[in-house]
Scaffold this motif. Sequence first.
Motif, mmCIF file in Angstrom:
data_model
loop_
_atom_site.group_PDB
_atom_site.id
_atom_site.type_symbol
_atom_site.label_atom_id
_atom_site.label_comp_id
_atom_site.label_asym_id
_atom_site.label_seq_id
_atom_site.Cartn_x
_atom_site.Cartn_y
_atom_site.Cartn_z
ATOM 1 N N THR A 127 -4.350 6.136 -4.093
ATOM 2 C CA THR A 127 -4.123 4.994 -3.206
ATOM 3 C C THR A 127 -5.328 4.062 -3.178
ATOM 4 O O THR A 127 -5.179 2.871 -2.936
ATOM 5 C CB THR A 127 -3.791 5.456 -1.783
ATOM 6 N N ASN A 138 -4.663 1.878 -6.129
ATOM 7 C CA ASN A 138 -3.291 1.366 -6.234
ATOM 8 C C ASN A 138 -2.666 1.763 -7.571
ATOM 9 O O ASN A 138 -2.086 0.936 -8.284
ATOM 10 C CB ASN A 138 -3.260 -0.152 -6.046
ATOM 11 N N SER A 156 0.829 -1.194 0.000
ATOM 12 C CA SER A 156 0.000 0.000 0.000
ATOM 13 C C SER A 156 0.867 1.248 0.000
ATOM 14 O O SER A 156 1.882 1.312 0.700
ATOM 15 C CB SER A 156 -0.897 0.015 1.242
ATOM 16 N N TRP A 176 4.591 7.830 0.242
ATOM 17 C CA TRP A 176 3.348 7.595 0.976
ATOM 18 C C TRP A 176 2.740 8.898 1.509
ATOM 19 O O TRP A 176 1.522 9.027 1.606
ATOM 20 C CB TRP A 176 3.606 6.624 2.137
ATOM 21 N N ASN A 187 -0.104 3.807 1.296
ATOM 22 C CA ASN A 187 -0.441 4.479 2.554
ATOM 23 C C ASN A 187 0.536 4.105 3.664
ATOM 24 O O ASN A 187 0.485 4.685 4.755
ATOM 25 C CB ASN A 187 -1.857 4.088 3.006
#
Lengths: 115, 112
Positions: free
Chosen positions: A75, A78, A28, A55, A30
């Motif tokens: 995000t 993706n 991820s 991120w 994030n």
Amino acid sequence: QITLKESGPTLVKPTQTLTLTCTFSGFSLNTSGVGVGWIRQPPGKALEWLGFIYWNDDKRYSPSLKTRLTITKDTSKNHVVLTMTNMDPVDTATYYCARANAAYWGPGTLVTVSS
Amino acid sequence: DIVMTQTPLSSAVTLGQPASISCRSSQSLVHSDGNTYLSWLQQRPGQPPRLLIYKISNRLSGVPDRFSGSGAGTDFTLKISRVEAEDVGVYYCMQSTQFPLTFGGGTKVEIK
């Protein structure tokens, strides 16, 4: 399993804008410390770093291309998107997306700039 | 920008013999955090690059132990102890100590 894959046009005309999408899985954007970016390779030549996005939305660009590049992320999907303006035949290259630690790369996509 | 200079440009090696690639940076790659962010990548024909070694000498999981990295400051070396047919390709050093990231020009390894 971490994968990345580039998608977008294979042929663009001079002066047009190139938009490439990197779709990734297995991690991820994030997550603290994670970055994704773009590297290109003209046919038969060496690798050239274009830029990364992290991120925290920090963005780093190649100084020589900075005025032409934009890297964004989505995000939820993706996705990482590369936009390069005012394309020229010298921009003909295989464009790779990769994790910022260079441990994972997409297969690359060849973009040809020609009228 | 940090300039990365690799030598030789190409190397023809007999199977089972060692190979060595040198990489020199135009300034020290020691980061303010004490680490040296020098990596080696392999690019087999028609393939994307593959990270072999990071921070001078750390092999990525799955990389054969015949690959080793060494060096410090501005001078670095990748060694292949016994070249195998699957090692054919172009090898790049890369620095990520400072933006912009920069790559060496590549060293082509082929079998003699």
